[in-house]
Motif scaffolding. Structure first.
Motif, PDB file in Angstrom:
ATOM      1  N   ASN A  13       1.212  -1.257   0.187  1.00  0.00           N
ATOM      2  CA  ASN A  13      -0.100   0.128   0.224  1.00  0.00           C
ATOM      3  C   ASN A  13       0.666   1.432  -0.184  1.00  0.00           C
ATOM      4  OD1 ASN A  13      -2.429   0.955   0.251  1.00  0.00           O
ATOM      5  ND2 ASN A  13      -3.127   0.786   2.000  1.00  0.00           N
ATOM      6  N   ILE A  14       2.127   0.975  -0.089  1.00  0.00           N
ATOM      7  CA  ILE A  14       2.899   2.653  -0.102  1.00  0.00           C
ATOM      8  C   ILE A  14       2.761   3.006  -1.235  1.00  0.00           C
ATOM      9  CG2 ILE A  14       4.968   1.268   0.794  1.00  0.00           C
ATOM     10  CD1 ILE A  14       6.664   0.487  -1.737  1.00  0.00           C
ATOM     11  N   GLN A  15       2.963   4.398  -2.086  1.00  0.00           N
ATOM     12  CA  GLN A  15       2.528   5.285  -2.620  1.00  0.00           C
ATOM     13  C   GLN A  15       3.540   5.529  -4.194  1.00  0.00           C
ATOM     14  OE1 GLN A  15       1.608   8.562   0.215  1.00  0.00           O
ATOM     15  NE2 GLN A  15      -0.838   8.312  -0.147  1.00  0.00           N
ATOM     16  N   ASP A  16       4.718   4.978  -3.647  1.00  0.00           N
ATOM     17  CA  ASP A  16       5.901   4.981  -4.630  1.00  0.00           C
ATOM     18  C   ASP A  16       5.708   3.956  -4.873  1.00  0.00           C
ATOM     19  OD1 ASP A  16       8.285   4.886  -6.161  1.00  0.00           O
ATOM     20  OD2 ASP A  16       9.107   5.859  -4.626  1.00  0.00           O
ATOM     21  N   GLU A  17       5.010   3.961  -6.956  1.00  0.00           N
ATOM     22  CA  GLU A  17       4.103   2.671  -7.460  1.00  0.00           C
ATOM     23  C   GLU A  17       5.982   2.344  -8.106  1.00  0.00           C
ATOM     24  OE1 GLU A  17       2.210   0.684  -8.440  1.00  0.00           O
ATOM     25  OE2 GLU A  17       0.337   1.760  -6.576  1.00  0.00           O
ATOM     26  N   THR A  18       6.443   2.544  -8.749  1.00  0.00           N
ATOM     27  CA  THR A  18       8.167   2.426  -8.732  1.00  0.00           C
ATOM     28  C   THR A  18       8.536   1.653  -8.302  1.00  0.00           C
ATOM     29  OG1 THR A  18       8.078   3.959 -10.008  1.00  0.00           O
ATOM     30  CG2 THR A  18       9.877   3.514 -10.748  1.00  0.00           C
ATOM     31  N   PHE A  19       8.990   1.631  -6.816  1.00  0.00           N
ATOM     32  CA  PHE A  19       9.154   0.880  -5.708  1.00  0.00           C
ATOM     33  C   PHE A  19       8.646   0.083  -5.211  1.00  0.00           C
ATOM     34  CE2 PHE A  19      10.601  -0.084  -1.368  1.00  0.00           C
ATOM     35  CZ  PHE A  19      11.907   0.528  -0.856  1.00  0.00           C
TER      36      PHE A  19
END
Length: 352
Positions: free
Chosen positions: A247-253
């Protein structure tokens, strides 16, 4: 000629009861759901945004600041049609049953007994229930549970690491919903590198219901990176960590974390592939992530039954359906993936 009165929506029933209420999506993860959006869902103006197993899973918190004995919690499971819209007949049936039971119970009070013998009721698992109660306490201005203090002491380093057995799931849930408190987030990030594996798994699993701050995210990713090369790592722990990062916001990460797991032998384990399929659906919208995911799913230990079950759930989501169909036609796909597609959809489809 008489005309029948239209069935009220669930939102109308809640508003007319005069109580405060809050809605939560209880499907893939526990998250807040706005009443206005849900009313649009009820009126089939928009499809359900996060279907899970072809249903909408809803938690309803109802509270009366002056009449606490009338507070209630409902958990409702509503079927969706093939396009992801609420099945109207089921919604009408649910509202009718609720109204009937509420009227029978006590002059229309929306109490928990309103769900008695209701086919649309369900009971969430312990983890979702703990998060729901933590969020409900916040929504109603109530204090955290009595277990919160021990969880805080543990992540602050005031209790030794081996005392993880003292931790209650509810206390950890109360902690996770308070990560906007910078001191709690910083303490958790410092503690993650050394947490015993059972405590790490519990906290990581709960973190999928929050948006982990950067320091917590980085600590989880570092633990995952350390654990992936070992064949002795429990697949349930890998699954828990990928859920914690889901559910983190940085999609690339996030895509990179999912790729790291997919490129490890652990991706063949059913628990791991299901964690990615059910929690990392946005990451799967990247074609390079989706193709390797489908390859691992086809080669996985869950076999053809696992492949078909996971795909049926993912293809129910409009954003993924077209991408999956496109990936199926990739000429670089393996024989194993072609075979799995053929067994699910028929050999003529696999030959495209």
């Amino acid at each position: 000629m008489s005309t029948s009165t239209p069935q009220p929506t669930l939102i109308q029933v809640l508003r007319e009861a005069g109580a405060a209420f809050r809605l939560f999506d209880m499907g893939r993860r526990v998250s807040k759901l706005s009443a206005d959006n849900f009313e649009r869902l009820e009126q089939a103006q928009i499809p359900y945004p996060s279907p899970f197993l072809q249903h909408a899973w809803i938690g309803v918190l109802i509270w009366h600041p002056k009449q606490r004995e009338q507070n209630a919690i409902w958990f409702l499971k509503l079927p969706l049609d093939e396009q992801g819209y609420l099945v109207q007949a089921a919604r009408d049936d649910l509202v009718h049953r609720l109204l009937q039971n509420a009227v029978n119970a006590r002059q229309g009070a929306l109490e928990e007994d309103a769900l008695k013998d209701n086919p649309f009721a369900f009971k969430p698992d312990q983890e979702k229930m703990a998060i729901f109660h933590a969020l409900a306490a916040q929504a109603t201005g109530a204090q955290a549970s009595g277990y919160f203090e021990t969880a805080q002491e543990y992540i602050n380093g005031e209790l030794p690491l081996e005392r993880w057995t003292d931790l209650a799931l509810q206390g950890l849930a109360d902690l996770v919903v308070r990560l906007d408190d910078k001191s709690i987030a910083a303490a958790l990030a410092r503690r993650i590198p050394e947490l015993p594996l059972p405590a790490l798994a519990s906290i990581a699993t709960l973190l999928e219901h929050a948006v982990p701050p950067t320091a917590v995210r980085d600590a989880l990713a570092a633990r995952l990176e350390r654990l992936l090369p070992s064949s002795d790592t429990d697949p349930l722990l890998v699954a828990a960590l990928i859920r914690g990062l889901s559910n983190i916001q940085d999609e690339t990460f996030k895509q990179q974390q999912v790729l790291n797991v997919l490129q490890s032998p652990h991706a063949l384990e059913p628990e791991v592939i299901v964690a990615i399929a059910s929690r990392c659906t946005l990451a799967l919208q990247a074609p390079e992530v989706l193709l390797i995911f489908l390859e691992r799913l086809a080669a996985g230990k869950a076999g053809q039954a696992g492949f078909s079950r996971v795909l049926a759930d993912l293809m129910f989501m409009p954003a993924l359906r077209a991408l999956i169909m496109h990936a199926f036609r990739n000429p670089a796909r393996s024989d194993a993936l072609s075979s799995a597609i053929g067994q699910m959809f028929g050999q003529s489809f696999a030959g495209h």
